[in-house]
Structures are given as structure tokens and as C-alpha cells.
Design an enzyme around this catalytic site. Structure first.
Site, mmCIF file in Angstrom:
data_model
loop_
_atom_site.group_PDB
_atom_site.id
_atom_site.type_symbol
_atom_site.label_atom_id
_atom_site.label_comp_id
_atom_site.label_asym_id
_atom_site.label_seq_id
_atom_site.Cartn_x
_atom_site.Cartn_y
_atom_site.Cartn_z
ATOM 1 N N THR A 21 -2.327 5.238 9.046
ATOM 2 C CA THR A 21 -2.309 5.581 7.606
ATOM 3 C C THR A 21 -3.013 4.397 6.643
ATOM 4 O O THR A 21 -3.168 3.196 6.648
ATOM 5 C CB THR A 21 -0.974 5.681 6.492
ATOM 6 O OG1 THR A 21 0.161 6.190 8.255
ATOM 7 C CG2 THR A 21 -1.059 6.280 5.888
ATOM 8 N N TYR A 54 23.951 0.444 14.490
ATOM 9 C CA TYR A 54 24.353 1.232 13.560
ATOM 10 C C TYR A 54 24.915 2.197 12.621
ATOM 11 O O TYR A 54 25.917 2.629 12.271
ATOM 12 C CB TYR A 54 23.439 0.824 11.700
ATOM 13 C CG TYR A 54 23.734 -0.959 11.407
ATOM 14 C CD1 TYR A 54 23.500 -1.957 12.117
ATOM 15 C CD2 TYR A 54 24.681 -1.049 10.542
ATOM 16 C CE1 TYR A 54 23.705 -3.593 11.447
ATOM 17 C CE2 TYR A 54 25.276 -2.882 9.945
ATOM 18 C CZ TYR A 54 24.581 -3.811 10.576
ATOM 19 O OH TYR A 54 24.805 -5.278 9.991
ATOM 20 N N ASP A 106 13.125 -11.510 -0.916
ATOM 21 C CA ASP A 106 12.620 -11.872 0.039
ATOM 22 C C ASP A 106 13.587 -11.263 1.169
ATOM 23 O O ASP A 106 14.717 -11.297 1.134
ATOM 24 C CB ASP A 106 12.348 -12.818 0.835
ATOM 25 C CG ASP A 106 11.754 -13.540 1.912
ATOM 26 O OD1 ASP A 106 12.096 -12.102 3.046
ATOM 27 O OD2 ASP A 106 11.041 -14.218 2.512
ATOM 28 N N ASP A 148 9.940 -6.672 -3.486
ATOM 29 C CA ASP A 148 8.770 -7.603 -2.863
ATOM 30 C C ASP A 148 8.611 -8.885 -2.845
ATOM 31 O O ASP A 148 8.791 -9.207 -3.567
ATOM 32 C CB ASP A 148 7.649 -6.595 -3.429
ATOM 33 C CG ASP A 148 6.665 -6.114 -1.952
ATOM 34 O OD1 ASP A 148 5.649 -7.649 -1.514
ATOM 35 O OD2 ASP A 148 6.384 -5.662 -1.687
ATOM 36 N N ASN A 149 8.346 -9.275 -1.703
ATOM 37 C CA ASN A 149 8.382 -10.996 -1.906
ATOM 38 C C ASN A 149 6.478 -10.820 -2.163
ATOM 39 O O ASN A 149 6.207 -11.773 -1.938
ATOM 40 C CB ASN A 149 9.149 -11.905 -0.652
ATOM 41 C CG ASN A 149 7.811 -11.284 0.213
ATOM 42 O OD1 ASN A 149 6.773 -10.567 0.717
ATOM 43 N ND2 ASN A 149 7.947 -12.198 1.394
ATOM 44 N N PHE A 176 0.742 -0.959 -0.259
ATOM 45 C CA PHE A 176 -0.277 -0.151 -0.243
ATOM 46 C C PHE A 176 0.844 1.386 -0.395
ATOM 47 O O PHE A 176 1.125 1.647 -0.729
ATOM 48 C CB PHE A 176 -0.524 -0.304 1.500
ATOM 49 C CG PHE A 176 -1.429 1.192 1.844
ATOM 50 C CD1 PHE A 176 -2.050 1.770 0.964
ATOM 51 C CD2 PHE A 176 -1.616 1.299 3.022
ATOM 52 C CE1 PHE A 176 -2.678 3.232 0.861
ATOM 53 C CE2 PHE A 176 -2.128 2.835 3.965
ATOM 54 C CZ PHE A 176 -2.549 3.560 2.282
ATOM 55 N N LYS A 188 26.045 -0.113 4.242
ATOM 56 C CA LYS A 188 26.946 0.245 4.894
ATOM 57 C C LYS A 188 28.048 -0.133 3.365
ATOM 58 O O LYS A 188 28.634 0.764 3.251
ATOM 59 C CB LYS A 188 26.920 -0.864 5.920
ATOM 60 C CG LYS A 188 28.477 -0.668 6.851
ATOM 61 C CD LYS A 188 28.752 -1.370 7.686
ATOM 62 C CE LYS A 188 29.822 -1.896 7.747
ATOM 63 N NZ LYS A 188 30.365 -3.217 8.446
ATOM 64 N N ARG A 189 27.442 -1.426 2.622
ATOM 65 C CA ARG A 189 28.191 -1.520 1.923
ATOM 66 C C ARG A 189 28.592 -0.384 0.494
ATOM 67 O O ARG A 189 29.997 -0.167 0.616
ATOM 68 C CB ARG A 189 28.120 -2.808 1.013
ATOM 69 C CG ARG A 189 29.329 -3.595 0.290
ATOM 70 C CD ARG A 189 28.420 -5.189 -0.383
ATOM 71 N NE ARG A 189 27.418 -4.944 -0.921
ATOM 72 C CZ ARG A 189 27.486 -4.953 -1.929
ATOM 73 N NH1 ARG A 189 28.258 -4.625 -2.720
ATOM 74 N NH2 ARG A 189 26.656 -5.245 -3.071
ATOM 75 N N TYR A 245 4.974 -8.213 15.714
ATOM 76 C CA TYR A 245 5.318 -6.840 14.673
ATOM 77 C C TYR A 245 6.031 -5.272 15.830
ATOM 78 O O TYR A 245 6.958 -5.087 15.017
ATOM 79 C CB TYR A 245 3.973 -6.498 14.973
ATOM 80 C CG TYR A 245 3.512 -5.052 13.662
ATOM 81 C CD1 TYR A 245 3.973 -5.562 12.773
ATOM 82 C CD2 TYR A 245 2.987 -3.722 13.838
ATOM 83 C CE1 TYR A 245 4.278 -4.175 11.585
ATOM 84 C CE2 TYR A 245 3.321 -2.972 13.499
ATOM 85 C CZ TYR A 245 3.301 -3.014 12.507
ATOM 86 O OH TYR A 245 3.376 -2.049 11.223
HETATM 87 P P1 NAD Z 1 1.581 -3.496 3.160
HETATM 88 O O1 NAD Z 1 1.459 -4.836 3.782
HETATM 89 O O2 NAD Z 1 0.745 -3.008 2.600
HETATM 90 O O3 NAD Z 1 2.900 -3.468 2.428
HETATM 91 C C1 NAD Z 1 4.145 -4.019 2.783
HETATM 92 C C2 NAD Z 1 4.726 -4.940 2.081
HETATM 93 O O4 NAD Z 1 6.074 -5.400 1.585
HETATM 94 C C3 NAD Z 1 4.025 -5.803 1.125
HETATM 95 O O5 NAD Z 1 4.051 -5.690 -0.979
HETATM 96 C C4 NAD Z 1 4.599 -6.817 1.411
HETATM 97 O O6 NAD Z 1 4.800 -8.031 0.453
HETATM 98 C C5 NAD Z 1 5.721 -6.824 1.798
HETATM 99 N N1 NAD Z 1 6.752 -7.427 2.364
HETATM 100 C C6 NAD Z 1 5.909 -7.682 3.631
HETATM 101 N N2 NAD Z 1 7.390 -8.810 4.273
HETATM 102 C C7 NAD Z 1 8.393 -9.349 3.423
HETATM 103 C C8 NAD Z 1 9.483 -9.898 2.964
HETATM 104 N N3 NAD Z 1 9.915 -10.887 3.676
HETATM 105 N N4 NAD Z 1 10.743 -9.604 1.708
HETATM 106 C C9 NAD Z 1 9.821 -8.207 1.111
HETATM 107 N N5 NAD Z 1 8.941 -7.924 0.808
HETATM 108 C C10 NAD Z 1 8.365 -8.007 1.865
HETATM 109 O O7 NAD Z 1 1.860 -1.962 4.253
HETATM 110 P P2 NAD Z 1 1.634 -1.041 4.628
HETATM 111 O O8 NAD Z 1 0.555 -0.240 5.047
HETATM 112 O O9 NAD Z 1 2.363 -0.715 2.777
HETATM 113 O O10 NAD Z 1 2.825 -0.903 5.763
HETATM 114 C C11 NAD Z 1 4.278 -0.581 4.571
HETATM 115 C C12 NAD Z 1 5.348 -0.294 5.834
HETATM 116 O O11 NAD Z 1 4.863 1.162 6.681
HETATM 117 C C13 NAD Z 1 5.576 -1.626 6.760
HETATM 118 O O12 NAD Z 1 6.662 -1.421 7.168
HETATM 119 C C14 NAD Z 1 4.464 -0.923 7.942
HETATM 120 O O13 NAD Z 1 4.846 -1.620 9.038
HETATM 121 C C15 NAD Z 1 4.725 0.073 7.485
HETATM 122 N N6 NAD Z 1 3.503 1.124 9.016
HETATM 123 C C16 NAD Z 1 3.087 0.747 7.926
HETATM 124 C C17 NAD Z 1 1.495 2.285 8.450
HETATM 125 C C18 NAD Z 1 0.198 2.199 8.349
HETATM 126 O O14 NAD Z 1 -1.530 2.757 8.822
HETATM 127 N N7 NAD Z 1 0.117 1.778 6.548
HETATM 128 C C19 NAD Z 1 1.400 2.060 10.406
HETATM 129 C C20 NAD Z 1 2.702 2.470 10.856
HETATM 130 C C21 NAD Z 1 4.211 1.499 9.620
#
Ligand code: NAD
Ligand code: UDP
Length: 317
Positions: free
Chosen positions: A180, A164, A63, A38-39, A18, A110-111, A150
Site C-alpha cells: 500500500t 483466541y 509500546d 504508538d511508540n 502511515f 478479551k478483558r 516480520y
Molecule cells: P508504519 O511503519 O508507517 O507504521 C507502523 C506504526 O507502528 C508506526 O507509527 C510505529 O511507530 C508503530 N510501532 C512500531 N512498533 C511499535 C510498538 N512496539 N509499539 C507501538 N507502536 C509501534 O507502517 P504502515 O505502512 O503504516 O503499516 C501499518 C501496519 O500495516 C503494520 O502492522 C504493517 O505490518 C501492516 N502492513 C502494511 C503494509 C503496507 O504496504 N503499508 C502492507 C502489509 C501490512
């Protein structure tokens, strides 16, 4: 088309999610070369389908719990399922994604000497005893509950970012994102805004968990992306953590009533379901730091943002 010399090369992990998809769009519009990794655990190719074919956009199925080798100038680390349904489905993988993912992306930064931003969360405050939440509040988090994979994963990732920075002088940024919403939320991802809108449009019961008096502060996606880019681009030494959220605070019941007012044809009724454990009672960001250091504040109010999101879901359903 104007040719942009020395395009910035930017990696967005979780770029098919999203928030990630909106970020990729914004960075391309600014003339960056964008690599989206993205995975597809909780994201979807549909979110970025319109970007495929743009010569400055690359999609990698990857991943983040495994190392990644790409040459970039900046990394936005968003990979992690964000909705309780998604992150609780495979909790061990959720912690791995936050912790191993952070280690791998920090190692990459870092790299290649890249600046790296972590998408952290208001969940690091847990069920907060301080209200509104300021960045210097350490939080009130259950380490062994169903949300811990989480919350603690994200807390550990913050620790890694700061270590880091201290140990390896890495150029890091940590932002704490509050709830959000907006177009491209997954219709079934279980978060409250998408749930209520989808339920109202389908004339299904609106499921309020608990008595609906718990509060959240809802931020529209465009405001979030602006804050995220400003933090990444800040050269004045602001590392964070920085709260990015909309301080307008609403009860969940008030949100349900608002959604029904904005979808007047809906025949949905409010129904009350059990409250999931460790569900935070209240949440509201103190955004004084972002206002002062980034000149940032949200501009989209809840009615306006909900109307835009409802228009999106009317199209996709
Ligand atoms: P989302 O689930 O739509 O997006 C997360 C994305 O990460 C997805 O496309 C998923 O396929 C990918 N993903 C998950 N595990 C993975 C992995 N191991 N390797 C590669 N890709 C992986 O959620 P979002 O709302 O877009 O959130 C994005 C980030 O923002 C997240 O880190 C979330 O914790 C953070 N966040 C979002 C909100 C919110 O309200 N939307 C609030 C606080 C924090
Ligand atoms: N919630 C609700 N009905 C739903 C989905 C969520 O009442 O169909 C509640 C949930 O219990 C929480 C709030 O809405 O109190 C926000 O939930 P969400 O999952 O969107 O975000 P988070 O709890 O992670 O802030």
C-alpha cells in the site's frame, strides 16, 4: 457540530504511522472517539499533528510489547514497522512487537470484550509458489532469513488471533494487506514507491534491486482504509483472513518507468543494485473473498494514486 450519542471508542495501535494516521482520520470523521497508541519507532507525530486538539482524539506514547489498559469497543492492531529497512533494523524487537503486541492487545480485547482487527500482510505468503495468492494458500516462507522477523512474527500473530477466537470466543478480524502506498509514507523508509518518487524528485539515481522483473501489486491508501473499516464493521461472521489489495500487477522496472513519466522534469537514471535475499519474485492478491463478502474492491488506479502521492512528496521535500 452535531453531537453523536454513544460514540464508539476505538483504539488504533501504530496510529501515528502511515496507515494508522489515515485510519484515525477516517474513524474521527465517522464520529468515533479515537485513542492512538504508538511508540514512534517508525511513525511520526507530524502524521497526526493535525488531529491533536480534536476532543475526540487521544494520543498515548505506548509500546505494545507492554500491556495497555483502556476501555474501548474496537481495537485496530497496526503497531509494527512495515518497511524492510525499519523491521530489519532491530529484528528481535520486530518479532516481539508482532507476537507480544498481539498477546497484549488480544488480552485487552478479551478483558473489555472488544472486537479486534489484525493488520496482517501478504508477507505471510512469503515468496509465493501460487499465483495470484488466495487466502487458503499457506505460503512459502523462509523461517531463518532476514525477512523472517516480520513474516514469521505476523504469521504467529495470525495464529494467536485464531486461537483466541477458538479458545476464548474473541470477536476477531484478520486482514492481509498487500503493498500500500500514498501520502504520509516516510520519505526515507525504503519502500519502493516512496523511494522511486523521492529519488525522481531529487534527480537521484532510481535504485532498482535485481533485474526489476519481480512484481508487486500496489494499492492506494484510501482503498485500503475502506476495506479495513468494512472488515471491522462486518457482522455477517467474516473473520478472515481476507486479502485487501489491488490486483493490478506491475514489475518494479515498469513502476520506475511510470514514476519517471509522471515526473517529466526528472533527470534521474535507472540503476540496478543487488537484490536483497528472500525478496519475493511475484505478488498479486486474489480478492474474490473481499468482493463477495465485503462488497469491496479498489477504485484508485496506479497512475492516479502515484500522481496524488507525487503531489504530496512535492510538498514535503
Ligand atoms: P508504519 O511503519 O508507517 O507504521 C507502523 C506504526 O507502528 C508506526 O507509527 C510505529 O511507530 C508503530 N510501532 C512500531 N512498533 C511499535 C510498538 N512496539 N509499539 C507501538 N507502536 C509501534 O507502517 P504502515 O505502512 O503504516 O503499516 C501499518 C501496519 O500495516 C503494520 O502492522 C504493517 O505490518 C501492516 N502492513 C502494511 C503494509 C503496507 O504496504 N503499508 C502492507 C502489509 C501490512
Ligand atoms: N525495491 C527496489 N528499489 C528500491 C526499493 C525496493 O527495487 O529502492 C524493490 C524490492 O527489492 C522489492 C520491491 O521493490 O522487490 C518492493 O519492495 P518494498 O520494500 O516496497 O516492499 P516488499 O518487498 O516488502 O513488498
Amino acid at each position: 457540530m452535531a453531537i453523536v450519542a454513544n460514540r464508539k471508542r476505538v483504539l488504533v495501535t501504530g496510529g501515528a504511522g502511515f496507515l494508522g494516521s489515515h485510519l484515525c482520520e477516517r474513524l474521527l470523521a465517522e464520529g468515533c472517539d479515537v485513542i492512538c497508541a504508538d511508540n514512534f519507532y517508525s511513525g511520526a507525530k507530524d502524521n497526526i499533528a493535525h488531529l491533536i486538539g480534536n476532543p475526540h482524539f487521544e494520543l498515548i506514547r505506548h509500546d505494545v510489547t507492554f500491556p495497555l489498559y483502556v476501555e474501548v469497543d474496537q481495537i485496530y492492531n497496526l503497531a509494527c514497522p512495515a518497511s524492510p529497512i525499519h523491521y530489519q533494523r532491530d529484528p528481535v524487537q520486530t518479532t516481539k512487537t508482532s507476537v507480544h503486541g498481539a498477546i497484549n492487545m488480544l488480552g485487552l480485547a478479551k478483558r473489555v470484550k472488544a472486537r479486534i482487527l489484525q493488520a496482517s500482510t501478504s508477507e505471510v505468503y512469503g515468496d509465493p509458489e501460487v499465483h495470484p495468492q488466495r487466502e487458503d494458500y499457506w505460503g512459502h516462507v523462509n523461517p531463518i532469513g532476514i525477512r523472517s522477523c516480520y513474516d514469521e512474527g505476523k504469521r504467529c500473530a495470525e495464529t494467536l488471533f485464531f486461537d483466541y477466537h477458538r479458545q476464548h470466543h474473541l470477536d476477531v478480524r484478520v486482514m492481509r494487506i498487500f503493498n500500500t502506498y500514498g501520502p504520509r509514507m516516510h520519505p526515507n523508509d525504503g519502500r519502493v514507491v516512496s523511494n522511486f518518487i523521492v529519488q525522481a524528485l531529487k534527480n537521484q539515481d532510481i535504485t532498482i534491486y535485481g533485474d526489476g522483473n519481480q512484481t508487486r501489486s500496489f494499492q492506494y491508501v484510501d482503498d485500503l482504509i475502506e476495506g479495513m473499516v468494512r472488515l471491522m464493521e462486518n457482522d455477517a461472521g467474516l473473520i478472515g483472513p481476507v486479502n485487501i489489495g489491488n490486483p493490478g500487477e506491475f514489475t518494479i522496472k515498469a513502476l520506475a518507468e511510470k514514476v519517471l513519466r509522471l515526473i517529466p522534469e526528472s533527470k534521474s537514471q535507472l540503476v540496478f543494485k543487488p537484490l536483497p535475499s528472500d525478496d519475493p519474485t511475484q505478488r498479486k492478491p486474489d480478492i474474490a473473498l473481499a468482493r463477495e463478502k465485503l462488497g469491496w474492491e479498489p477504485h484508485v488506479g496506479l497512475d492516479d494514486g502515484l500522481s496524488r502521492t507525487i503531489a504530496y512528496f512535492r510538498q514535503v521535500l
